[in-house]
Motif scaffolding. Structure first.
Motif, PDB file in Angstrom:
ATOM      1  N   ASN A 163       0.823  -1.214   0.000  1.00 42.39           N
ATOM      2  CA  ASN A 163       0.000   0.000   0.000  1.00 42.39           C
ATOM      3  C   ASN A 163       0.854   1.261   0.000  1.00 42.39           C
ATOM      4  O   ASN A 163       0.501   2.264  -0.621  1.00 42.39           O
ATOM      5  N   TRP A 164       1.997   1.190   0.673  1.00 46.01           N
ATOM      6  CA  TRP A 164       2.908   2.335   0.704  1.00 46.01           C
ATOM      7  C   TRP A 164       3.391   2.675  -0.714  1.00 46.01           C
ATOM      8  O   TRP A 164       3.392   3.844  -1.115  1.00 46.01           O
ATOM      9  N   TYR A 165       3.789   1.658  -1.480  1.00 49.17           N
ATOM     10  CA  TYR A 165       4.261   1.898  -2.857  1.00 49.17           C
ATOM     11  C   TYR A 165       3.127   2.428  -3.744  1.00 49.17           C
ATOM     12  O   TYR A 165       3.342   3.303  -4.580  1.00 49.17           O
ATOM     13  N   LEU A 166       1.911   1.895  -3.549  1.00 48.56           N
ATOM     14  CA  LEU A 166       0.783   2.355  -4.360  1.00 48.56           C
ATOM     15  C   LEU A 166       0.464   3.816  -4.054  1.00 48.56           C
ATOM     16  O   LEU A 166       0.200   4.612  -4.957  1.00 48.56           O
ATOM     17  N   GLU A 167       0.520   4.173  -2.756  1.00 50.24           N
ATOM     18  CA  GLU A 167       0.147   5.536  -2.349  1.00 50.24           C
ATOM     19  C   GLU A 167       1.242   6.556  -2.640  1.00 50.24           C
ATOM     20  O   GLU A 167       0.948   7.688  -3.025  1.00 50.24           O
ATOM     21  N   HIS A 168       2.502   6.159  -2.433  1.00 47.82           N
ATOM     22  CA  HIS A 168       3.599   7.125  -2.593  1.00 47.82           C
ATOM     23  C   HIS A 168       4.102   7.231  -4.023  1.00 47.82           C
ATOM     24  O   HIS A 168       4.490   8.322  -4.468  1.00 47.82           O
ATOM     25  N   LEU A 169       4.175   6.118  -4.755  1.00 45.65           N
ATOM     26  CA  LEU A 169       4.789   6.127  -6.084  1.00 45.65           C
ATOM     27  C   LEU A 169       3.770   5.912  -7.207  1.00 45.65           C
ATOM     28  O   LEU A 169       4.129   5.905  -8.381  1.00 45.65           O
ATOM     29  N   GLY A 170       2.486   5.713  -6.846  1.00 47.95           N
ATOM     30  CA  GLY A 170       1.453   5.572  -7.872  1.00 47.95           C
ATOM     31  C   GLY A 170       1.549   4.290  -8.675  1.00 47.95           C
ATOM     32  O   GLY A 170       1.001   4.200  -9.776  1.00 47.95           O
ATOM     33  N   LEU A 171       2.269   3.290  -8.138  1.00 43.90           N
ATOM     34  CA  LEU A 171       2.362   2.005  -8.852  1.00 43.90           C
ATOM     35  C   LEU A 171       0.992   1.313  -8.805  1.00 43.90           C
ATOM     36  O   LEU A 171       0.187   1.580  -7.907  1.00 43.90           O
ATOM     37  N   ILE A 172       0.738   0.443  -9.782  1.00 41.19           N
ATOM     38  CA  ILE A 172      -0.546  -0.269  -9.837  1.00 41.19           C
ATOM     39  C   ILE A 172      -0.290  -1.770 -10.015  1.00 41.19           C
ATOM     40  O   ILE A 172       0.693  -2.176 -10.636  1.00 41.19           O
ATOM     41  N   VAL A 173      -1.187  -2.580  -9.432  1.00 41.58           N
ATOM     42  CA  VAL A 173      -0.980  -4.033  -9.429  1.00 41.58           C
ATOM     43  C   VAL A 173      -1.474  -4.643 -10.736  1.00 41.58           C
ATOM     44  O   VAL A 173      -2.602  -4.381 -11.171  1.00 41.58           O
ATOM     45  N   SER A 174      -0.615  -5.459 -11.372  1.00 39.79           N
ATOM     46  CA  SER A 174      -1.012  -6.197 -12.581  1.00 39.79           C
ATOM     47  C   SER A 174      -1.609  -7.547 -12.210  1.00 39.79           C
ATOM     48  O   SER A 174      -2.590  -7.981 -12.816  1.00 39.79           O
ATOM     49  N   ASP A 175      -1.013  -8.238 -11.236  1.00 38.55           N
ATOM     50  CA  ASP A 175      -1.504  -9.553 -10.801  1.00 38.55           C
ATOM     51  C   ASP A 175      -1.255  -9.754  -9.321  1.00 38.55           C
ATOM     52  O   ASP A 175      -0.170  -9.447  -8.823  1.00 38.55           O
ATOM     53  N   PHE A 176      -2.274 -10.284  -8.640  1.00 39.42           N
ATOM     54  CA  PHE A 176      -2.149 -10.723  -7.250  1.00 39.42           C
ATOM     55  C   PHE A 176      -2.043 -12.238  -7.217  1.00 39.42           C
ATOM     56  O   PHE A 176      -2.696 -12.922  -8.008  1.00 39.42           O
ATOM     57  N   LEU A 177      -1.262 -12.774  -6.277  1.00 41.88           N
ATOM     58  CA  LEU A 177      -1.270 -14.210  -5.983  1.00 41.88           C
ATOM     59  C   LEU A 177      -1.704 -14.383  -4.537  1.00 41.88           C
ATOM     60  O   LEU A 177      -1.418 -13.547  -3.691  1.00 41.88           O
ATOM     61  N   PHE A 178      -2.414 -15.508  -4.285  1.00 40.94           N
ATOM     62  CA  PHE A 178      -2.772 -15.860  -2.904  1.00 40.94           C
ATOM     63  C   PHE A 178      -2.350 -17.307  -2.666  1.00 40.94           C
ATOM     64  O   PHE A 178      -2.160 -18.069  -3.622  1.00 40.94           O
ATOM     65  N   TYR A 179      -2.172 -17.698  -1.377  1.00 40.45           N
ATOM     66  CA  TYR A 179      -1.864 -19.090  -1.078  1.00 40.45           C
ATOM     67  C   TYR A 179      -3.090 -19.930  -1.427  1.00 40.45           C
ATOM     68  O   TYR A 179      -4.220 -19.513  -1.120  1.00 40.45           O
ATOM     69  N   PRO A 180      -2.875 -21.115  -2.034  1.00 36.03           N
ATOM     70  CA  PRO A 180      -4.013 -21.970  -2.375  1.00 36.03           C
ATOM     71  C   PRO A 180      -4.884 -22.205  -1.147  1.00 36.03           C
ATOM     72  O   PRO A 180      -4.370 -22.546  -0.084  1.00 36.03           O
ATOM     73  N   GLY A 181      -6.181 -21.977  -1.280  1.00 35.08           N
ATOM     74  CA  GLY A 181      -7.123 -22.169  -0.173  1.00 35.08           C
ATOM     75  C   GLY A 181      -7.165 -21.007   0.802  1.00 35.08           C
ATOM     76  O   GLY A 181      -7.911 -21.048   1.772  1.00 35.08           O
ATOM     77  N   GLN A 182      -6.368 -19.949   0.575  1.00 35.30           N
ATOM     78  CA  GLN A 182      -6.336 -18.815   1.517  1.00 35.30           C
ATOM     79  C   GLN A 182      -6.706 -17.493   0.854  1.00 35.30           C
ATOM     80  O   GLN A 182      -6.282 -16.432   1.303  1.00 35.30           O
ATOM     81  N   ARG A 183      -7.491 -17.541  -0.224  1.00 34.85           N
ATOM     82  CA  ARG A 183      -7.834 -16.290  -0.916  1.00 34.85           C
ATOM     83  C   ARG A 183      -8.524 -15.303   0.023  1.00 34.85           C
ATOM     84  O   ARG A 183      -8.292 -14.093  -0.046  1.00 34.85           O
ATOM     85  N   ALA A 184      -9.382 -15.843   0.917  1.00 38.06           N
ATOM     86  CA  ALA A 184     -10.124 -14.968   1.825  1.00 38.06           C
ATOM     87  C   ALA A 184      -9.191 -14.222   2.794  1.00 38.06           C
ATOM     88  O   ALA A 184      -9.564 -13.191   3.352  1.00 38.06           O
ATOM     89  N   ARG A 185      -7.984 -14.764   3.009  1.00 33.16           N
ATOM     90  CA  ARG A 185      -7.024 -14.068   3.888  1.00 33.16           C
ATOM     91  C   ARG A 185      -6.269 -12.962   3.161  1.00 33.16           C
ATOM     92  O   ARG A 185      -5.426 -12.286   3.742  1.00 33.16           O
ATOM     93  N   GLY A 186      -6.528 -12.823   1.868  1.00 26.12           N
ATOM     94  CA  GLY A 186      -5.898 -11.744   1.101  1.00 26.12           C
ATOM     95  C   GLY A 186      -4.657 -12.221   0.367  1.00 26.12           C
ATOM     96  O   GLY A 186      -4.160 -13.321   0.592  1.00 26.12           O
ATOM     97  N   PRO A 187      -4.146 -11.355  -0.530  1.00 25.29           N
ATOM     98  CA  PRO A 187      -3.003 -11.733  -1.366  1.00 25.29           C
ATOM     99  C   PRO A 187      -1.712 -11.803  -0.562  1.00 25.29           C
ATOM    100  O   PRO A 187      -1.596 -11.201   0.507  1.00 25.29           O
ATOM    101  N   ILE A 188      -0.733 -12.554  -1.092  1.00 28.03           N
ATOM    102  CA  ILE A 188       0.594 -12.636  -0.465  1.00 28.03           C
ATOM    103  C   ILE A 188       1.701 -12.270  -1.464  1.00 28.03           C
ATOM    104  O   ILE A 188       2.873 -12.268  -1.109  1.00 28.03           O
TER     105      ILE A 188
END
Ligand SMILES: [Fe+2]
Length: 377
Positions: free
Chosen positions: A196-221
Motif C-alpha cells: 500500500n505504501w508503494y501504491l500511495e507514494h509512487l502511484g504504482l498499480i498491481v497487474s496480478d495478485f497471488l494468494f496461497y491456495p485455499g487462503q484467498r479470503a485471507r488476502g493476497p501474499i
C-alpha cells in the motif's frame, strides 16, 4: 501433482477481484513514477563483480577504486550501482520520477529533503524508507548516457513465413547483451502495509495478485506491480513484492534482445563456470522468457525477453501461488530458485521463520502453512 497442472488456469485474463478485495491501486497517489531507474548494492570484491557483470552482458559505465556503475545499451542512467563495502548487501532501488516537480511534491508530502545525487549521475533525489525499512530513492534530472550498439534479433523463418534464404543461422556464443533493467523482486514481513505504501507514494498499480491456495479470503501474499503511465504501455511488473519471513532482495531482471541471445548467453555463462538457478522457461505472470543466474555474491539475477506490456486500463488479475504455476513451459522450478537448497541461505530463512512467527508482522502460522504448500504444488 505438477504433471497434470494446466498452466493456463489463473492467467491474467481470468476474472479479477471479488467484491471487497484489494483494488490494486491507490485512489489518489502522491505521484506516479515513470520507471525503475537503478539498483544499489555493496560488495567487497568489485573485480569479481565486474567479471561476472561482463559475462552477464552489462557494460561498465564507470569504474573507480570504490565504485562500479553498470549499464545496458539503452540510453539513460546506469542501472546497477555497486559500492565497495565490507559485506555483500542490497542497498535499495531508485525510481525515476516524471520530473523534478514530482520529486519536490513527494518530499513535501513526507517531510523529506531533496538532495543532489553524486556528480557522476547528476540530478536530484528524495530518500525514503518503505515500511519494511528498505531505503528507496525517487530521482530525476540525471545525465543521460547515449545509447550503445545492441544485439540485433536474428531473422527467423516462422513456419511458412520464410524470409531467411541462403543464409545459415549462427547465433554467436557471446554474453547476452543487457538492454535495460526490467524489475526487482522484494520479500517483506509486512507485505500488505508495504504494498500500500508503494501504491500511495509512487502511484504504482498491481497487474496480478497471488494468494496461497485455499487462503484467498485471507488476502493476497504476492503482487506484480507496474508503473502507471496512462496510455503509455509499461512492463507488466517493475516491482514484485512477496510476503515472507524476512525482509530481503529476491532477484532483479534485465532485458536482452531475443531467445537466441538469452540461450547463447546462458551457454557463455556456463562455459565460464557460473551457476544457473532456473531456466530457460516462459513465465505466466508477465509472460517473459526467463533464465535465472546466481552472481558470485549469491544474488539472483535474471535475463528476460518478450515480456507483457500493459497500459493503465487493465485491472489486477488473481491466481493461486504454486511452484508449477511459475511457468508455462520450461524445467520444473529448482530448489535453488525456490530457496529450498540445503545451505547457509535456507538455514538463515529457517531462523527468520522462527523469528517472524514470534514478531508482530503479517507472517503467521496460517501463512507458514501456505508457504510450505507452494513448493509441492
Ligand atoms: Fe523476474
Amino acid at each position: 501433482m505438477s504433471v497434470h497442472h494446466d498452466p493456463h488456469t489463473g492467467l491474467h485474463s481470468e476474472p479479477g477481484a471479488l467484491a471487497g478485495e484489494h483494488r490494486g491501486r491507490a485512489a489518489e497517489p502522491i505521484i506516479k513514477v515513470h520507471d525503475l531507474a537503478w539498483l544499489e548494492f555493496e560488495k567487497p570484491d568489485l573485480e569479481r563483480a565486474e567479471a561476472f557483470a561482463h559475462a552477464f552482458g552489462f557494460t561498465t559505465a564507470l569504474r573507480t577504486a570504490h565504485e562500479l556503475q553498470l549499464r545496458g545499451t539503452d540510453p539513460g542512467s546506469p542501472c546497477v550501482l555497486i559500492r565497495r563495502g565490507p559485506r555483500s548487501r542490497f542497498v535499495g532501488p531508485a525510481f525515476r520520477a516524471a520530473d523534478s516537480t514530482d520529486v519536490l511534491r513527494l518530499a513535501d508530502a513526507v517531510g523529506g529533503a531533496v538532495v543532489p545525487l553524486p556528480e557522476s549521475l547528476g540530478g536530484i533525489t528524495v530518500d525514503l524508507l518503505d515500511p519494511s525499512a528498505l531505503g528507496v530513492r525517487v530521482v530525476s534530472d540525471m545525465f543521460e548516457l547515449p545509447a550503445l550498439s545492441d544485439q540485433t534479433p536474428l531473422p527467423l523463418n516462422f513456419g511458412h513465413d520464410r524470409g531467411r534464404v541462403n543464409a545459415p543461422q549462427r547465433p554467436p556464443r557471446a554474453p547476452a547483451t543487457v538492454q535495460r533493467l526490467g524489475h526487482v523482486v522484494l520479500q517483506t514481513t509486512t507485505y500488505l502495509e508495504t504494498l500500500n505504501w508503494y501504491l500511495e507514494h509512487l502511484g504504482l498499480i498491481v497487474s496480478d495478485f497471488l494468494f496461497y491456495p485455499g487462503q484467498r479470503a485471507r488476502g493476497p501474499i504476492m503482487s506484480f506491480i507496474r508503473c502507471d503511465r496512462g496510455a503509455t504501455p509499461t512492463d507488466h511488473h517493475t516491482l514484485a513484492m512477496v510476503l515472507g519471513p524476512a525482509n530481503r532482495y529476491v532477484h532483479s531482471a534485465y532485458q536482452v534482445a531475443d531467445l537466441d541471445c538469452l540461450a547463447a548467453g546462458g551457454e557463455y555463462l556456463l562455459d565460464r563456470g557460473y551457476r544457473r538457478s532456473w531456466g530457460i522457461g516462459r513465465h505466466i505472470q508477465g509472460s517473459q522468457i526467463f533464465d535465472y543466474w546466481r552472481d558470485p555474491d549469491g544474488f539472483m539475477v535474471e535475463h528476460f525477453s518478450d515480456g507483457d506490456l500493459f497500459d493503465s486500463t487493465l485491472e489486477a488479475g488473481w491466481a493461486p501461488m504454486t511452484a508449477s504455476g511459475l511457468s508455462q513451459w520450461g524445467p520444473p522450478a529448482t530448489k535453488d530458485f525456490l530457496g529450498l537448497n540445503p545451505g547457509r541461505e535456507s538455514l538463515q530463512e529457517l531462523r527468520a521463520i522462527v523469528h517472524a512467527l514470534r514478531a508482530d508482522n503479517e507472517f503467521d502460522l496460517h501463512r507458514l502453512r501456505g508457504l510450505l504448500k507452494v513448493a509441492s504444488s
